[in-house]
Scaffold this motif. Structure first.
Motif, mmCIF file in Angstrom:
data_model
loop_
_atom_site.group_PDB
_atom_site.id
_atom_site.type_symbol
_atom_site.label_atom_id
_atom_site.label_comp_id
_atom_site.label_asym_id
_atom_site.label_seq_id
_atom_site.Cartn_x
_atom_site.Cartn_y
_atom_site.Cartn_z
ATOM 1 N N GLY A 225 0.942 -1.192 -0.071
ATOM 2 C CA GLY A 225 -0.079 -0.008 0.075
ATOM 3 C C GLY A 225 0.853 1.239 -0.046
ATOM 4 O O GLY A 225 0.258 2.414 -0.414
ATOM 5 N N GLU A 226 1.941 1.377 0.565
ATOM 6 C CA GLU A 226 3.025 2.169 0.857
ATOM 7 C C GLU A 226 3.692 2.729 -0.739
ATOM 8 O O GLU A 226 3.882 3.827 -0.849
ATOM 9 C CB GLU A 226 3.906 2.186 2.058
ATOM 10 N N SER A 227 4.040 1.503 -1.116
ATOM 11 C CA SER A 227 5.033 1.600 -2.218
ATOM 12 C C SER A 227 4.517 1.175 -3.619
ATOM 13 O O SER A 227 5.163 1.614 -4.963
ATOM 14 C CB SER A 227 6.171 0.738 -2.071
ATOM 15 N N TYR A 228 3.394 0.885 -3.622
ATOM 16 C CA TYR A 228 2.686 0.292 -5.123
ATOM 17 C C TYR A 228 1.526 1.013 -5.297
ATOM 18 O O TYR A 228 0.741 1.250 -4.198
ATOM 19 C CB TYR A 228 2.632 -0.971 -5.035
ATOM 20 N N PRO A 229 0.904 1.107 -6.559
ATOM 21 C CA PRO A 229 -0.410 1.669 -6.542
ATOM 22 C C PRO A 229 -1.915 0.957 -6.235
ATOM 23 O O PRO A 229 -2.562 0.493 -7.171
ATOM 24 C CB PRO A 229 -0.528 2.107 -8.269
ATOM 25 N N VAL A 230 -1.722 0.349 -5.207
ATOM 26 C CA VAL A 230 -2.902 -0.264 -4.478
ATOM 27 C C VAL A 230 -3.126 0.260 -3.156
ATOM 28 O O VAL A 230 -2.639 0.818 -2.657
ATOM 29 C CB VAL A 230 -2.527 -1.676 -4.362
ATOM 30 N N PHE A 231 -4.693 0.021 -2.965
ATOM 31 C CA PHE A 231 -5.273 0.687 -1.718
ATOM 32 C C PHE A 231 -5.478 -0.382 -0.726
ATOM 33 O O PHE A 231 -6.196 -1.332 -1.090
ATOM 34 C CB PHE A 231 -6.560 1.219 -2.285
ATOM 35 N N LEU A 232 -4.812 -0.057 0.350
ATOM 36 C CA LEU A 232 -5.110 -1.112 1.716
ATOM 37 C C LEU A 232 -6.136 -1.095 2.197
ATOM 38 O O LEU A 232 -6.752 0.062 2.683
ATOM 39 C CB LEU A 232 -3.993 -0.915 2.614
ATOM 40 N N VAL A 233 -7.108 -2.053 2.370
ATOM 41 C CA VAL A 233 -8.367 -2.304 3.110
ATOM 42 C C VAL A 233 -8.373 -2.892 4.189
ATOM 43 O O VAL A 233 -9.597 -3.517 4.543
ATOM 44 C CB VAL A 233 -9.438 -2.794 1.776
ATOM 45 N N ASN A 234 -7.271 -3.207 4.958
ATOM 46 C CA ASN A 234 -7.178 -3.883 6.120
ATOM 47 C C ASN A 234 -7.774 -2.910 7.191
ATOM 48 O O ASN A 234 -8.161 -1.764 7.087
ATOM 49 C CB ASN A 234 -6.002 -4.252 6.597
ATOM 50 N N SER A 235 -8.011 -3.291 8.524
ATOM 51 C CA SER A 235 -8.876 -2.563 9.657
ATOM 52 C C SER A 235 -7.740 -1.381 10.043
ATOM 53 O O SER A 235 -8.236 -0.514 10.533
ATOM 54 C CB SER A 235 -9.034 -3.458 10.703
ATOM 55 N N VAL A 236 -6.533 -1.374 9.474
ATOM 56 C CA VAL A 236 -5.601 -0.600 9.843
ATOM 57 C C VAL A 236 -6.025 0.809 8.999
ATOM 58 O O VAL A 236 -6.004 1.995 9.412
ATOM 59 C CB VAL A 236 -4.086 -0.595 9.519
ATOM 60 N N ASN A 237 -6.856 0.691 8.147
ATOM 61 C CA ASN A 237 -7.337 1.626 7.245
ATOM 62 C C ASN A 237 -8.635 2.180 8.061
ATOM 63 O O ASN A 237 -9.636 1.605 8.521
ATOM 64 C CB ASN A 237 -7.888 1.148 6.127
ATOM 65 N N PRO A 238 -8.525 3.889 8.572
ATOM 66 C CA PRO A 238 -9.646 4.166 9.317
ATOM 67 C C PRO A 238 -10.919 4.279 8.864
ATOM 68 O O PRO A 238 -11.809 4.327 9.668
ATOM 69 C CB PRO A 238 -8.938 5.651 9.655
ATOM 70 N N ALA A 239 -11.182 4.026 7.578
ATOM 71 C CA ALA A 239 -12.546 3.777 7.131
ATOM 72 C C ALA A 239 -13.200 2.682 7.398
ATOM 73 O O ALA A 239 -14.302 2.701 7.829
ATOM 74 C CB ALA A 239 -12.516 3.955 5.444
ATOM 75 N N ARG A 240 -12.339 1.504 7.666
ATOM 76 C CA ARG A 240 -12.978 0.086 8.163
ATOM 77 C C ARG A 240 -13.529 0.531 9.364
ATOM 78 O O ARG A 240 -14.626 0.018 9.764
ATOM 79 C CB ARG A 240 -12.114 -0.569 7.986
ATOM 80 N N ILE A 241 -12.829 1.125 10.340
ATOM 81 C CA ILE A 241 -13.356 1.289 11.818
ATOM 82 C C ILE A 241 -14.478 2.228 11.825
ATOM 83 O O ILE A 241 -15.594 2.150 12.657
ATOM 84 C CB ILE A 241 -12.220 2.046 12.795
ATOM 85 N N GLN A 242 -14.577 3.031 10.916
ATOM 86 C CA GLN A 242 -15.805 4.106 10.703
ATOM 87 C C GLN A 242 -16.972 3.280 10.359
ATOM 88 O O GLN A 242 -18.069 3.506 11.165
ATOM 89 C CB GLN A 242 -15.583 5.220 9.484
ATOM 90 N N GLY A 243 -16.904 2.329 9.412
ATOM 91 C CA GLY A 243 -18.004 1.323 9.242
ATOM 92 C C GLY A 243 -18.460 0.630 10.267
ATOM 93 O O GLY A 243 -19.601 0.354 10.505
ATOM 94 N N GLN A 244 -17.405 -0.120 10.834
ATOM 95 C CA GLN A 244 -17.709 -0.928 11.923
ATOM 96 C C GLN A 244 -18.446 -0.590 13.166
ATOM 97 O O GLN A 244 -19.086 -1.120 13.705
ATOM 98 C CB GLN A 244 -16.547 -1.849 12.252
ATOM 99 N N LYS A 245 -18.055 0.820 13.489
ATOM 100 C CA LYS A 245 -18.713 1.622 14.574
ATOM 101 C C LYS A 245 -20.456 1.453 14.284
ATOM 102 O O LYS A 245 -21.011 1.805 15.488
ATOM 103 C CB LYS A 245 -18.300 3.011 14.644
#
Length: 367
Positions: free
Chosen positions: A146-166
């Motif tokens: 996610g840091e070095s290549y053109p892909v978007f990380l969707v693990n729970s370290v992504n703050p958007a995941r926590i927003q949805g799970q709340k």
């Protein structure tokens, strides 16, 4: 006409980082049942409910966070997403990436991952790579991609995941009319306990939005009780576990990504994070199926195992309102339902093609 559930983003749009213009990627997640657990209530002397997250589109709570993560990925112009997974995240990411029209790469640890979850990721067209290592190794690679290549990380370290799970916490309060006294969850990567606590805090205080301040919805917050598998219990040990080992593959994680927020959820709520054995998890798994009619995967039963264990120790106050999140459907990992308590395989009773014999086997007498 009755209101059609629109998925968690549109239902709780005023509490999420979206606008009317946001292109929402949804499969109709959320709105899951809050089931009264009659036998657990009788056992504990409390009013116990199960938040049945296996009723989400891909069969687990991960869909709540994934709708937000995939919506954020599209908004960012991503063409591909990546995740590390013990199973449920891979199934969810693959499904939502398909809905979004994005490529999806999934990194899974070698061995000890259920076929039910792998089959979902493959069915949805994800590129599946099995890493020679455990989940924590997979997540490390996914972060670096996610840091070095053109892909978007969707693990729970992504703050958007926590927003949805709340939003799970919002639904509990909306159903009960207030927050419960205790909320019990399994703990693996610890995103869920962090997210529920975030949701409960938001619902118990005035909430600022671009359109004004929303009043508090609940009058209190619950104590957050988390339970890990004994072979993968870094919070209990106080340090990461390098070789986590448990039959509960969904929570077989030795270095949780949401460590600090989970500790904060435990401490701020006056809660706890403790461990249960694989035997206790499987006993709770059987309890839910045979006594409550709710079929979950083993990892999902860790919270129930914890509540039963705490009750046996005299540490569950009676007269409380308790909610337990059961996180994934039993069909995710069905092999455990096909084993008896002694570990042997369940075998059907063979009978001849004869109604009298069948009736006798069932203990029925003729009218």
């Amino acid at each position: 006409m009755a209101h059609q559930w629109r998925g968690v983003i549109r239902e709780y749009a005023d509490r999420l980082p979206v606008t009317e213009a946001t292109k929402v990627i949804t499969l109709g997640e959320g709105g899951t049942p809050l089931v009264h657990a009659q036998k657990l209530s009788e056992l504990t002397g409390s009013e116990v409910y199960l938040k049945v997250e296996g009723m989400n589109p891909t069969g687990s709570f991960k869909d709540r966070g994934m709708t937000m993560a995939m919506t954020a990925a599209v908004e960012a112009g991503a063409k591909a997403v990546v995740c590390a997974s013990t199973g449920n995240t891979s199934a969810s990411a693959a499904a939502y990436a398909t809905a979004a029209g994005l490529k999806c790469a999934v990194l899974v640890p070698e061995g000890k991952i259920s076929m039910g979850k792998l089959s979902q990721a493959i069915a949805h067209g994800a590129t599946l790579l099995q890493v020679d290592g455990n989940f924590d190794n997979c997540l490390d690679i996914a972060r670096k991609l996610g840091e070095s290549y053109p892909v978007f990380l969707v693990n729970s370290v992504n703050p958007a995941r926590i927003q949805g799970q709340k939003t799970g916490a919002f639904e509990v309060v909306d159903s009960l009319g207030d927050a419960p006294d205790i909320h019990v969850l399994p703990v693996g990567n610890a995103g869920n306990i962090s997210a529920y606590w975030k949701g409960y805090k938001e619902y118990s205080a005035p909430f600022e939005t671009p359109n004004g301040t929303l009043a508090a919805v609940s009058t209190k917050t619950p104590a957050m009780w988390g339970f890990q598998a004994a072979g993968a219990a870094p919070f209990v040990a106080g340090h990461p576990i390098t070789e986590p080992d448990t039959i509960a593959t969904a929570i077989r994680i030795g270095n949780p990504a949401s460590w600090e927020t989970a500790v904060a959820a435990r401490d701020e709520s006056g809660g706890l994070i403790e461990a249960v054995t694989d035997e206790e998890i499987l006993a709770a798994h059987r309890w839910l199926s045979s006594k409550e009619g709710v079929f979950v995967e083993p990892g999902s039963a860790a919270g129930v195992a914890g509540l039963i264990k705490k009750h046996a120790a005299g540490e569950v106050p009676s007269g409380n309102k308790i909610v337990i999140t059961v996180t994934g459907h039993g069909l995710k990992d069905p092999q455990w339902a096909l084993r008896t308590e002694d570990g042997s395989d369940v075998q059907p009773v063979k009978v001849p093609n004869d109604v009298v014999t069948v009736a006798a086997e069932l203990g029925l007498e003729e009218k």
